[in-house]
Design a protein around this motif. Structure first.
Motif, PDB file in Angstrom:
ATOM      1  N   LEU A 119      -7.471  95.787  98.065  1.00 45.35           N
ATOM      2  CA  LEU A 119      -8.601  95.542  97.092  1.00 45.35           C
ATOM      3  C   LEU A 119      -9.266  96.957  96.933  1.00 45.35           C
ATOM      4  O   LEU A 119      -9.971  97.217  97.835  1.00 45.35           O
ATOM      5  N   SER A 120      -9.303  97.675  95.604  1.00 44.08           N
ATOM      6  CA  SER A 120      -9.891  99.136  95.408  1.00 44.08           C
ATOM      7  C   SER A 120     -11.267  98.823  94.811  1.00 44.08           C
ATOM      8  O   SER A 120     -11.398  97.916  94.151  1.00 44.08           O
ATOM      9  N   ASN A 121     -12.060  99.706  95.017  1.00 36.70           N
ATOM     10  CA  ASN A 121     -13.449  99.800  94.573  1.00 36.70           C
ATOM     11  C   ASN A 121     -14.081  98.576  94.532  1.00 36.70           C
ATOM     12  O   ASN A 121     -14.597  97.972  93.243  1.00 36.70           O
ATOM     13  N   VAL A 122     -14.319  98.073  95.729  1.00 33.65           N
ATOM     14  CA  VAL A 122     -14.974  96.668  95.618  1.00 33.65           C
ATOM     15  C   VAL A 122     -16.625  96.519  95.273  1.00 33.65           C
ATOM     16  O   VAL A 122     -17.179  97.874  95.410  1.00 33.65           O
ATOM     17  N   THR A 123     -16.958  95.682  94.718  1.00 34.89           N
ATOM     18  CA  THR A 123     -18.447  95.362  94.432  1.00 34.89           C
ATOM     19  C   THR A 123     -18.995  94.170  95.088  1.00 34.89           C
ATOM     20  O   THR A 123     -18.180  93.397  95.721  1.00 34.89           O
ATOM     21  N   THR A 124     -20.095  94.006  94.808  1.00 33.45           N
ATOM     22  CA  THR A 124     -20.918  92.562  95.438  1.00 33.45           C
ATOM     23  C   THR A 124     -20.238  91.338  94.962  1.00 33.45           C
ATOM     24  O   THR A 124     -20.406  90.610  95.470  1.00 33.45           O
ATOM     25  N   ASN A 125     -19.587  91.529  93.498  1.00 32.14           N
ATOM     26  CA  ASN A 125     -19.042  90.173  92.915  1.00 32.14           C
ATOM     27  C   ASN A 125     -17.885  89.848  93.626  1.00 32.14           C
ATOM     28  O   ASN A 125     -17.246  88.815  93.367  1.00 32.14           O
ATOM     29  N   ASP A 126     -17.145  91.001  94.578  1.00 30.83           N
ATOM     30  CA  ASP A 126     -15.941  90.586  95.111  1.00 30.83           C
ATOM     31  C   ASP A 126     -15.958  89.777  96.424  1.00 30.83           C
ATOM     32  O   ASP A 126     -15.353  89.381  96.958  1.00 30.83           O
ATOM     33  N   SER A 127     -17.370  89.782  96.755  1.00 28.00           N
ATOM     34  CA  SER A 127     -17.579  88.686  98.078  1.00 28.00           C
ATOM     35  C   SER A 127     -17.111  87.504  97.875  1.00 28.00           C
ATOM     36  O   SER A 127     -17.306  86.788  96.712  1.00 28.00           O
ATOM     37  N   GLY A 128     -16.540  86.823  98.848  1.00 28.61           N
ATOM     38  CA  GLY A 128     -16.003  85.558  98.609  1.00 28.61           C
ATOM     39  C   GLY A 128     -14.944  84.929  99.637  1.00 28.61           C
ATOM     40  O   GLY A 128     -14.444  85.876 100.557  1.00 28.61           O
ATOM     41  N   LYS A 129     -14.346  84.017  99.383  1.00 26.56           N
ATOM     42  CA  LYS A 129     -13.421  83.502 100.310  1.00 26.56           C
ATOM     43  C   LYS A 129     -12.044  83.643  99.575  1.00 26.56           C
ATOM     44  O   LYS A 129     -11.702  83.338  98.369  1.00 26.56           O
ATOM     45  N   TYR A 130     -10.938  84.638 100.452  1.00 28.04           N
ATOM     46  CA  TYR A 130      -9.736  84.746  99.807  1.00 28.04           C
ATOM     47  C   TYR A 130      -8.524  84.059 100.551  1.00 28.04           C
ATOM     48  O   TYR A 130      -8.784  83.998 101.838  1.00 28.04           O
ATOM     49  N   GLU A 131      -7.723  83.428 100.003  1.00 29.79           N
ATOM     50  CA  GLU A 131      -6.702  82.678 100.691  1.00 29.79           C
ATOM     51  C   GLU A 131      -5.470  83.452 100.284  1.00 29.79           C
ATOM     52  O   GLU A 131      -4.981  83.652  98.868  1.00 29.79           O
TER      53      GLU A 131
END
Length: 163
Positions: A119-131
């Motif tokens: 996952l490139s160029n992460v932002t705070t909106n990318d916070s969360g649970k990934y499955e």
């Protein structure tokens, strides 16, 4: 428990072995009944990042069977698909728009069962649970069938600004 142990020390060896066996059985049963299963804890990890970083969310196939489909999701989003990889390529049609052109498999050939997500160029909106989920093919004597799985890895990503 201390009383049982004291009795074990002062009893005959046959009785002592029975009591030790009972204590071990109680310990095993109590550990099985308390909390989440160990498998869940083993497949869930936490990763921290800062905005702008590129992050690898690790996931590995549970066996040596080839993956037909690799699916990374965020259950809190609609559509939930972060990356759907099938027919040896990503399928952007049902991908959440915020991940377009920002995600890929770490190794498209899935060498050694590696189906990690980059996952490139992460932002705070990318916070969360990934499955991470996979579908695998199993060859039998008569036919081939596709095996689907529950998530084999859950990654909790926390993206926070630094002060």
């Amino acid at each position: 428990m201390l009383i049982l142990m004291f009795c074990c020390l002062s009893s005959s060896s046959s009785l002592r072995m029975k009591m030790i066996s009972s204590i071990l059985l109680l310990l095993i049963l109590s550990s099985c009944l308390c909390g989440e299963p160990a498998v869940t804890k083993q497949r869930e990890i936490k990763i921290s990042a800062v905005p702008g970083q590129n992050v690898s969310l690790p996931c590995r196939l549970p066996n040596n069977k080839p993956a037909v489909v690799v699916k990374w999701t965020r259950p809190d989003l609609e559509p939930e698909n972060v990356l759907l990889f099938r027919d040896d390529q990503p399928d952007p049609e049902i991908q959440h728009p915020s991940f377009r052109k920002r995600v890929e498999l770490q190794d498209r050939r899935m060498k050694d069962g590696d189906v990690s997500l980059l996952l490139s160029n992460v932002t705070t909106n990318d916070s969360g649970k990934y499955e991470c989920q996979v579908s695998q093919t199993e060859a039998t004597d008569r036919k081939r069938r596709t095996l689907t799985s529950d998530p084999i890895r859950i990654v909790l990503l926390d993206v926070q600004k630094t002060d």
